[in-house]
Structure formats: structure tokens, C-alpha cells
Scaffold this motif. Structure first.
Motif, PDB file in Angstrom:
ATOM      1  N   VAL A  62      38.995   8.636  -5.782  1.00 19.98           N
ATOM      2  CA  VAL A  62      40.267   9.014  -5.728  1.00 19.98           C
ATOM      3  C   VAL A  62      39.994   9.503  -4.328  1.00 19.98           C
ATOM      4  CG1 VAL A  62      42.689   9.675  -6.141  1.00 19.98           C
ATOM      5  CG2 VAL A  62      40.554   8.049  -7.801  1.00 19.98           C
ATOM      6  N   ASP A  63      40.559   9.614  -3.238  1.00 16.10           N
ATOM      7  CA  ASP A  63      40.915  10.719  -2.578  1.00 16.10           C
ATOM      8  C   ASP A  63      41.246  12.183  -2.575  1.00 16.10           C
ATOM      9  OD1 ASP A  63      40.343   9.458   0.002  1.00 16.10           O
ATOM     10  OD2 ASP A  63      41.456   8.849   0.815  1.00 16.10           O
ATOM     11  N   GLU A  64      41.186  13.231  -2.305  1.00 13.30           N
ATOM     12  CA  GLU A  64      41.506  14.541  -3.139  1.00 13.30           C
ATOM     13  C   GLU A  64      41.239  15.121  -4.484  1.00 13.30           C
ATOM     14  OE1 GLU A  64      45.583  15.207  -0.714  1.00 13.30           O
ATOM     15  OE2 GLU A  64      45.203  14.487   0.597  1.00 13.30           O
ATOM     16  N   VAL A  65      41.024  13.871  -4.951  1.00 11.52           N
ATOM     17  CA  VAL A  65      40.330  14.020  -6.309  1.00 11.52           C
ATOM     18  C   VAL A  65      38.463  13.890  -6.341  1.00 11.52           C
ATOM     19  CG1 VAL A  65      40.234  13.585  -8.856  1.00 11.52           C
ATOM     20  CG2 VAL A  65      42.530  13.506  -7.320  1.00 11.52           C
ATOM     21  N   GLY A  66      38.587  12.993  -6.545  1.00 16.24           N
ATOM     22  CA  GLY A  66      37.013  12.664  -6.478  1.00 16.24           C
ATOM     23  C   GLY A  66      36.668  12.148  -7.656  1.00 16.24           C
ATOM     24  N   GLU A  67      35.698  11.711  -8.111  1.00 16.21           N
ATOM     25  CA  GLU A  67      34.610  10.345  -8.440  1.00 16.21           C
ATOM     26  C   GLU A  67      35.934  10.845  -9.637  1.00 16.21           C
ATOM     27  OE1 GLU A  67      32.351   7.975  -8.476  1.00 16.21           O
ATOM     28  OE2 GLU A  67      32.661   8.449  -6.712  1.00 16.21           O
ATOM     29  N   THR A  68      36.641   9.546 -10.339  1.00 17.66           N
ATOM     30  CA  THR A  68      36.861   9.449 -11.931  1.00 17.66           C
ATOM     31  C   THR A  68      36.977   8.649 -12.090  1.00 17.66           C
ATOM     32  OG1 THR A  68      39.084  10.160 -12.722  1.00 17.66           O
ATOM     33  CG2 THR A  68      38.965   9.212 -10.864  1.00 17.66           C
ATOM     34  N   GLU A  69      37.144   8.938 -13.541  1.00 16.16           N
ATOM     35  CA  GLU A  69      36.747   7.475 -14.350  1.00 16.16           C
ATOM     36  C   GLU A  69      37.755   6.391 -14.045  1.00 16.16           C
ATOM     37  OE1 GLU A  69      36.725   6.064 -18.736  1.00 16.16           O
ATOM     38  OE2 GLU A  69      36.875   8.230 -18.524  1.00 16.16           O
TER      39      GLU A  69
END
Length: 93
Positions: A62-69
């Protein structure tokens, strides 16, 4: 293991393609549409599906969040299926 336990036959991509080529010219558009119309998903008289399989990634970027579940609820899956049906009705070739 599950496929073997349930007696399912699993083909790799080459086997699947070979099977498709072997039968593709023998099927008519009417036969394909008839088979696809059987489920009537979302209609009041439709039988309950035996199974719906949703393949999703474990993680997403997710842009501006990075890797996420990756998270999705059963109601979101149902809504996506219904939206697809509303968009084009029953699948037609």
C-alpha cells in the motif's frame, strides 16, 4: 494432499491447455452459456453454491504504508461477486 484425499485430478498448465485444445472445437457457444447459467447466483431461486474459492495474496503493498497483511471479509467477497453479476449479468462468451 487435499486433492488426492478427495479423489480430485489436478493438471499442470500444459495438461490443462492440452485438454482445452482437445475439446474446444467440439463445444458450442450455446453449450457453454447453458452451463454457465446453471448457478443463477444471487437470484431467489438459485441453489446455494457448494463452494466459492477466493484466491488472495497474503500481503499487499500500500503506497505510503508499505507491506501490509491483506484482509478481506466474507461480506466483501459476497459484495464483489454480486457487483460482478450486476455489471454484466450472467457470464456470456
Amino acid at each position: 494432499m487435499e486433492s488426492e484425499a478427495l479423489g480430485h485430478t489436478v493438471m499442470d498448465q500444459r495438461q490443462g491447455h492440452g485438454s482445452l485444445v482437445a475439446v474446444a472445437e467440439k463445444l458450442t457457444l450455446e453449450e457453454i452459456n447453458s452451463t454457465g447459467a446453471i448457478s443463477n447466483f444471487g437470484k431467489p431461486n438459485a441453489p446455494s453454491p457448494a463452494a466459492i474459492v477466493a484466491c488472495v495474496p497474503k500481503n499487499v503493498h500500500v503506497d505510503e504504508v508499505g507491506e501490509t497483511e491483506f484482509r478481506i471479509s466474507p461480506s466483501e467477497i459476497t459484495a464483489a461477486i454480486k457487483a460482478g453479476l450486476d455489471f454484466g449479468g450472467a457470464y456470456r462468451c
